[in-house]
Design an enzyme around this catalytic site. Structure first.
Site, PDB file in Angstrom:
ATOM      1  CB  CYS A  74     -17.642 -96.714 -35.603  1.00 48.23           C
ATOM      2  SG  CYS A  74     -18.563 -98.242 -35.885  1.00 48.23           S
ATOM      3  CB  CYS A 103     -12.604-108.659 -37.565  1.00 50.00           C
ATOM      4  SG  CYS A 103     -12.817-109.391 -39.198  1.00 50.00           S
ATOM      5  CB  SER A 104     -11.992-104.311 -34.078  1.00 47.29           C
ATOM      6  OG  SER A 104     -13.198-103.918 -34.690  1.00 47.29           O
ATOM      7  CE  LYS A 136      -7.749-107.220 -34.842  1.00 50.12           C
ATOM      8  NZ  LYS A 136      -7.638-108.645 -34.799  1.00 50.12           N
ATOM      9  CG  HIS A 145     -14.957-100.889 -32.493  1.00 53.14           C
ATOM     10  ND1 HIS A 145     -15.141 -99.594 -32.045  1.00 53.14           N
ATOM     11  CD2 HIS A 145     -15.410-100.901 -33.779  1.00 53.14           C
ATOM     12  CE1 HIS A 145     -15.687 -98.872 -33.022  1.00 53.14           C
ATOM     13  NE2 HIS A 145     -15.864 -99.635 -34.071  1.00 53.14           N
TER      14      HIS A 145
END
Lengths: 389, 389
Positions: free
Chosen positions: B85, B212-213, B332, B336
């Protein structure tokens, strides 16, 4: 000349390895390289990891795997590079930039691939990830299919050069007899390579099995240091020049027989280094297929377009010729573990320059060229190496 | 301070994109960036491409795709980077090293990911390629499962902080209302985020959907130039400091709640930049999950271990707080798209420093911190950006 130098290396045997994965392959090559350079992990400022992967393993983020093999690397910045079959050279260039920018003093370039755990048809499809899939993914037999088409086009334009391709294969296999790391150490001879047989079937277009490099496991490591640090170490090989040139990915949008990107990379590197091709003592070049080596003869200026066959006919690139090409046996004999290949080529050249190449040794080697490419001459890297101590 | 500066950027909308693949996403963001910086492809010396991929597409070798979108890049050296990431920051560091080493004057950093074309269970498995699969691939729901375990451990050691996690989520979603590129522009409020419901179910451990994103498509581009070239351009944002620190990949071999690698990267960057955390005007930090942002408060020194909840309780990181964190809405709200994220974070920070952040603007922003990580604090990158013109 850029600042970073090669001060050591490590190399696993290439072939079908007992090691189950790249983590284990890298660990072996890294340990050998630390030992060879006389350093410890605490000396290392950066890890530059080349793995193609793209499905060989579900484990990605492979930059982080070096520390899993030796926890002393736990906090060392690590980065993964991928540029198809030039993945190893991409990692090398990253490490050179890192040192040349003054970001660190010692870096490891770690190239690895575990290919033989994957079934063959899948291997072909995975490797086609390095082609422009929208147009090229239908190639029979993976990348061999693409280079089969290239060989077909070449023969149509310039005449059938099957025999010269066989001569290239035979040369590289003969050279590979002297390489303890090579996957396939067998001196096939021109006749075997030039004859379609049960043991040497056609693979794609005019290419026979002996015209293709092997699916292999392996890892190779280069230790780089800045000039000041290198001065205190046993070995020092500088980059007289290094260049990267790309070409457009889709073969439909260029005349692939030009190998233009390869030509541009050679032109840039030779100009930067202030040397002519004939000044080189040897070249390690990217013979994923024999037709590639022939096209590279033309790209490096040894022959005019369509005349590459003369280079091998005249013996110029034989081990005892004017410019030995692939004295290591090349990808043909060594095997082609994708991420490791570009790193391995530099290791082979460095061994020559240090006089540590054993049975592969070219006497008096002073300047070495390395050509590594991703795709069909899409990402092209040339290094001109010279011994500085 | 290193030599390279940010002189322009491009950014697609994040979310479910009409663009079928990274090739198209990159083309849009690259065109926007060229326009923003006032340059043409002929000015560009290197392309540094961050794509995680690992199965999102069978097309690998994505460094070569930028030129497929604009053939004027055909011969520009291009390289792909991957560091889970933190892939975008890996590409950025490569480009910075390239310029700082004097290898080129202008470089593009291109981060992209196309995720929404892949079915959800597959997405989870693909992302687990960034965990240490030998030990961690059994996590329920992919990376959410890993961070669910982290949240569980944190709560066991330090007490239940579900409400503070909801406050982080609510803060970032409120901030995201001002971000025209964000995937999810909805001001959920703390109560919704803190209540398990049909619309906000538990995903893993104590983490709810709002912790969670999102799985998103998107691309972001930074244009970098050396200081001399930047002097003639409209914008200039320098790197007061930049640092990378790794930690060992397997969570079994460290106390993951320490986020030690993140801490090390912050310590290095702040020391290199000669600044304290309180000198920063804002931080863009890697809130792949709300528990990550809380741990990052501790890693950046805003709170002692276990005290991260106080930071959000006291409003320190709100947009009107002492140190606004994720005024862009963070992962968020933005979403992502893995390869794009690190690049996007730098774009958001650069916008703030140039006063071009629109409804996200922090008045008088002078110094911005960016924290981007790969894995659970395995590859950690911190940049301290400052406007230089």
């Amino acid at each position: 000349m850029t600042k970073a130098q090669i001060v050591g290396w490590g190399h696993t045997a290439f072939g079908k390895s007992e090691h189950p994965d790249t983590e284990a392959l890298m660990a072996e090559a890294v340990a050998a390289a630390l030992d060879h350079a006389g350093i410890t992990p605490e000396d290392v400022d950066g890890l530059f990891v080349g793995v193609f992967n793209n499905g060989f393993s579900k484990q990605d983020f492979q930059g982080a795997l070096v520390a899993m093999g030796d926890a002393r690397f736990a906090h060392v910045p690590a980065t993964r590079y991928e540029n198809a079959c030039a993945t190893g050279s991409a990692a090398l260039h990253g490490a050179l930039d890192f040192i040349d920018a003054g970001r660190g003093r010692i870096a490891l370039v770690v190239g690895a691939e575990k290919m033989t755990a994957t079934p063959n048809p899948e291997v072909g499809d995975i490797l086609l990830g390095a082609s422009y899939r929208k147009e090229e993914a239908d190639a029979e037999g993976g990348f061999a299919g693409l280079f089969g088409r290239i060989a077909d086009s070449y023969f149509q334009r310039y005449g059938d050069r099957s025999e010269e391709l066989a001569m290239i294969a035979a040369k590289n296999h003969a050279n590979g007899m002297g390489n303890p790391y090579a996957h396939l150490r067998k001196d096939f001879g021109v006749e075997f390579c030039n004859t379609v047989s049960e043991k040497n079937p056609r693979v794609a277009g005019p290419l026979r099995r002996t015209d293709c490099s092997l699916v292999s496991d392996g890892a190779a490591v280069l230790v780089l240091a800045d000039a000041e640090t290198a001065a205190g170490m046993a070995r020092g090989i500088g980059f007289r020049a290094r260049a990267q040139a790309n070409d457009i990915m889709a073969m439909s949008r260029r005349d692939v027989l030009e190998f233009r990107g390869a030509r541009m990379a050679w032109d840039k590197a030779l100009a930067e280094g202030g040397v002519a091709i004939d000044d080189l003592s040897l070249v390690e070049t990217h013979d994923c297929f024999t037709i590639a080596e022939m096209l590279e003869y033309e790209a490096m200026g040894l022959a005019a377009p369509g005349q590459g066959h003369r280079v091998i006919r005249e013996g110029i690139t034989r081990k005892d010729g004017r410019l030995p090409v692939n004295p290591s046996g090349g990808l043909k004999s060594k095997g082609h573990p994708i991420g490791a290949t570009g790193v391995s080529m530099h290791v082979m050249a460095a061994m020559q320059l240090m006089g540590e190449a054993g049975d592969m040794q070219i006497p008096g080697a002073r300047l070495a060229g390395v050509f590594n490419m991703g795709g069909a001459a899409v990402a092209n890297y040339v290094s001109i190496l010279e011994r500085v101590k």
